[in-house]
Design an enzyme around this catalytic site. Structure first.
Site, PDB file in Angstrom:
ATOM      1  N   THR A 134       0.789  -1.245   0.067  1.00 35.26           N
ATOM      2  CA  THR A 134       0.056  -0.028   0.004  1.00 35.26           C
ATOM      3  C   THR A 134       0.846   1.256  -0.083  1.00 35.26           C
ATOM      4  O   THR A 134       2.021   1.086   0.369  1.00 35.26           O
ATOM      5  CB  THR A 134      -0.852  -0.011   1.277  1.00 35.26           C
ATOM      6  OG1 THR A 134      -1.600   1.238   1.547  1.00 35.26           O
ATOM      7  CG2 THR A 134      -0.083  -0.031   2.558  1.00 35.26           C
ATOM      8  N   ASP A 135       0.508   2.236  -0.512  1.00 40.76           N
ATOM      9  CA  ASP A 135       0.892   3.737  -0.418  1.00 40.76           C
ATOM     10  C   ASP A 135       1.027   4.108   0.917  1.00 40.76           C
ATOM     11  O   ASP A 135       1.905   4.985   1.199  1.00 40.76           O
ATOM     12  CB  ASP A 135       0.346   4.880  -1.624  1.00 40.76           C
ATOM     13  CG  ASP A 135      -1.360   5.129  -1.047  1.00 40.76           C
ATOM     14  OD1 ASP A 135      -1.655   4.244  -0.260  1.00 40.76           O
ATOM     15  OD2 ASP A 135      -1.804   5.863  -1.641  1.00 40.76           O
ATOM     16  N   GLU A 136       0.195   3.647   1.932  1.00 42.32           N
ATOM     17  CA  GLU A 136       0.273   4.366   3.394  1.00 42.32           C
ATOM     18  C   GLU A 136       1.534   3.911   3.965  1.00 42.32           C
ATOM     19  O   GLU A 136       1.618   4.665   5.285  1.00 42.32           O
ATOM     20  CB  GLU A 136      -0.966   3.632   3.987  1.00 42.32           C
ATOM     21  CG  GLU A 136      -2.377   3.954   3.286  1.00 42.32           C
ATOM     22  CD  GLU A 136      -3.371   3.478   4.467  1.00 42.32           C
ATOM     23  OE1 GLU A 136      -3.449   3.668   5.673  1.00 42.32           O
ATOM     24  OE2 GLU A 136      -4.420   3.202   3.853  1.00 42.32           O
ATOM     25  N   TYR A 160      -2.044  -0.492  10.980  1.00 38.88           N
ATOM     26  CA  TYR A 160      -2.010  -1.140   9.846  1.00 38.88           C
ATOM     27  C   TYR A 160      -0.890  -0.519   8.841  1.00 38.88           C
ATOM     28  O   TYR A 160      -0.222  -1.766   8.309  1.00 38.88           O
ATOM     29  CB  TYR A 160      -3.292  -0.610   8.993  1.00 38.88           C
ATOM     30  CG  TYR A 160      -3.409  -0.742   7.551  1.00 38.88           C
ATOM     31  CD1 TYR A 160      -3.154  -2.181   7.017  1.00 38.88           C
ATOM     32  CD2 TYR A 160      -3.476   0.296   6.785  1.00 38.88           C
ATOM     33  CE1 TYR A 160      -2.993  -2.385   5.474  1.00 38.88           C
ATOM     34  CE2 TYR A 160      -3.304  -0.121   5.296  1.00 38.88           C
ATOM     35  CZ  TYR A 160      -3.092  -1.462   4.938  1.00 38.88           C
ATOM     36  OH  TYR A 160      -3.201  -1.673   3.472  1.00 38.88           O
ATOM     37  N   LYS A 164       2.153  -3.159   7.529  1.00 38.42           N
ATOM     38  CA  LYS A 164       2.360  -3.461   5.982  1.00 38.42           C
ATOM     39  C   LYS A 164       3.853  -2.780   5.536  1.00 38.42           C
ATOM     40  O   LYS A 164       4.815  -3.700   4.819  1.00 38.42           O
ATOM     41  CB  LYS A 164       1.513  -2.651   5.147  1.00 38.42           C
ATOM     42  CG  LYS A 164      -0.007  -3.228   5.008  1.00 38.42           C
ATOM     43  CD  LYS A 164       0.154  -4.719   4.533  1.00 38.42           C
ATOM     44  CE  LYS A 164       0.281  -4.558   3.138  1.00 38.42           C
ATOM     45  NZ  LYS A 164       0.311  -5.988   2.669  1.00 38.42           N
TER      46      LYS A 164
END
Length: 353
Positions: A134-136, A160, A164
């Site tokens: 993810t870009d997060e 979260y 990741k």
């Protein structure tokens, strides 16, 4: 016979990938999913009698099952979608995110490494481990900051995204330490069919149609880059086909929108496609207290994958959102089963869980 193994293939992105893969290819898929609340076998009902699709109910932490599958079926690639992915849930219960996203990825990497090291030289050189992220992991951006690139420093701000980020680092380490031919993709916010209605777009669609409030965190000015799920699946296929082992590829939709813009767009489409008797769906919008540590802006610079692998999204936000709203309007049974929990009944019957 060539085949691939997909983890998390009953979830939103994973199921869309499996469905698209079997539409585009004759190559078989071993689909391994733990079937947590977001894993839904109804997503795969069209594959019920397809001999190219083998579903296995198992956890990625179950190394013995993984070892047996790899040994028996000899997949040429493992595509790792399995993850806990809802930021709000990670705030209230972070342990599950560590267990799946960190420990699960580690267990998977260890099992795959042992399998890969025992392949003959030809199969070994062809094998790929593709990790979907993810870009997060990159943190947050200010309004005038350039979008995230593949070299942006990691700065995760939620349990979260931290979990990741840890999984990304493990994948990188297994390439550099052991030579495992890994590929990592970091995508922006996905949307489209089969999306579990806890995320913004499906939540707004289902709440709007039910006459419920449409909750927006804070003033709704948070910005996200939106990627139609089938575009994401096409990008992953392209990375698997031609990506360079050890490389990371950012996958984005070039569609930066504020959360409020997104909700307005959904309401306007519903006003057009299923109008209320009185007023607009916008009347149901309610602003609620912002969540802790809410990142202000995500944006993906997807020029690398376009330049090197010749992929770019086919859908604009407007065309993708129209398809998404249309799908939900045409699939009331799927939505009702998810909202009621009935989608779990078959799993409980089949697996005695």
């Amino acid at each position: 016979m060539h085949m691939i193994l997909v983890t998390g293939g009953a979830g939103f992105i994973g199921a869309n990938f499996v469905l698209d893969w079997l539409t585009e290819s004759q190559e078989s898929v071993i689909n391994l999913d733990k079937l947590t609340y977001a894993g839904n076998l109804n997503n795969l009902v069209s594959l019920k009698n397809d001999p190219r699709h083998l579903f296995i109910h198992a956890d990625i932490n179950d190394s013995e099952t993984l070892k047996k599958l790899l040994s028996e079926y000899q997949p040429r690639a493992v595509l790792h979608f399995a993850a806990e992915s809802h930021v709000d849930r990670s705030i209230h219960g972070p342990a599950a995110f560590i267990q799946t996203n960190v420990n699960g990825t580690f267990a998977l990497l260890e099992t795959v490494r042992a399998y890969w090291q025992n392949l003959d030289s030809d199969k070994k050189s062809m094998f790929r481990f593709l990790h979907v992220s993810t870009d997060e992991v990159y943190g947050t951006l200010e309004a005038d900051d350039p979008p995230f690139t593949e070299t942006t420093a990691y700065a995760p701000n939620s349990p979260y995204s931290a979990s990741k980020a840890a999984s990304d680092h493990l994948v990188r380490a297994y390439h550099h330490t052991y030579g495992l031919p890994t590929l990592t993709t970091n995508c922006s916010n996905n949307y489209g069919p089969l999306h579990f209605p806890e995320k913004l777009i499906p939540l707004v669609i289902t709440n709007a149609r039910a006459g419920k409030e449409l909750p927006i965190y804070g003033d709704g000015s948070q910005v996200r880059d939106w990627l139609y799920v089938s575009d994401h699946c096409a990008a992953i296929r392209r990375v698997l086909e031609s990506g360079i082992p050890g490389e990371t590829y950012n996958i984005g939709g070039w569609n930066e929108k504020t959360n409020l813009n997104v909700v307005h767009a959904i309401c306007d489409l519903l006003d057009e496609l299923q109008p209320k008797e009185n007023g607009s769906y916008r009347d149901q919008i309610r602003h609620v207290k912002d969540r802790p540590g809410h990142d202000k802006r995500y944006a993906i610079d997807a020029r690398k994958i376009e330049r090197e692998l010749h992929w770019k999204p086919a859908e604009s936000f407007e065309t993708g959102l129209r398809k998404t709203v249309g799908w939900y309007l045409s699939n009331d049974v799927w939505t009702e089963q998810v909202l009621s929990g009935d989608y779990k009944n078959w799993v409980n019957l089949q697996y005695q869980t």
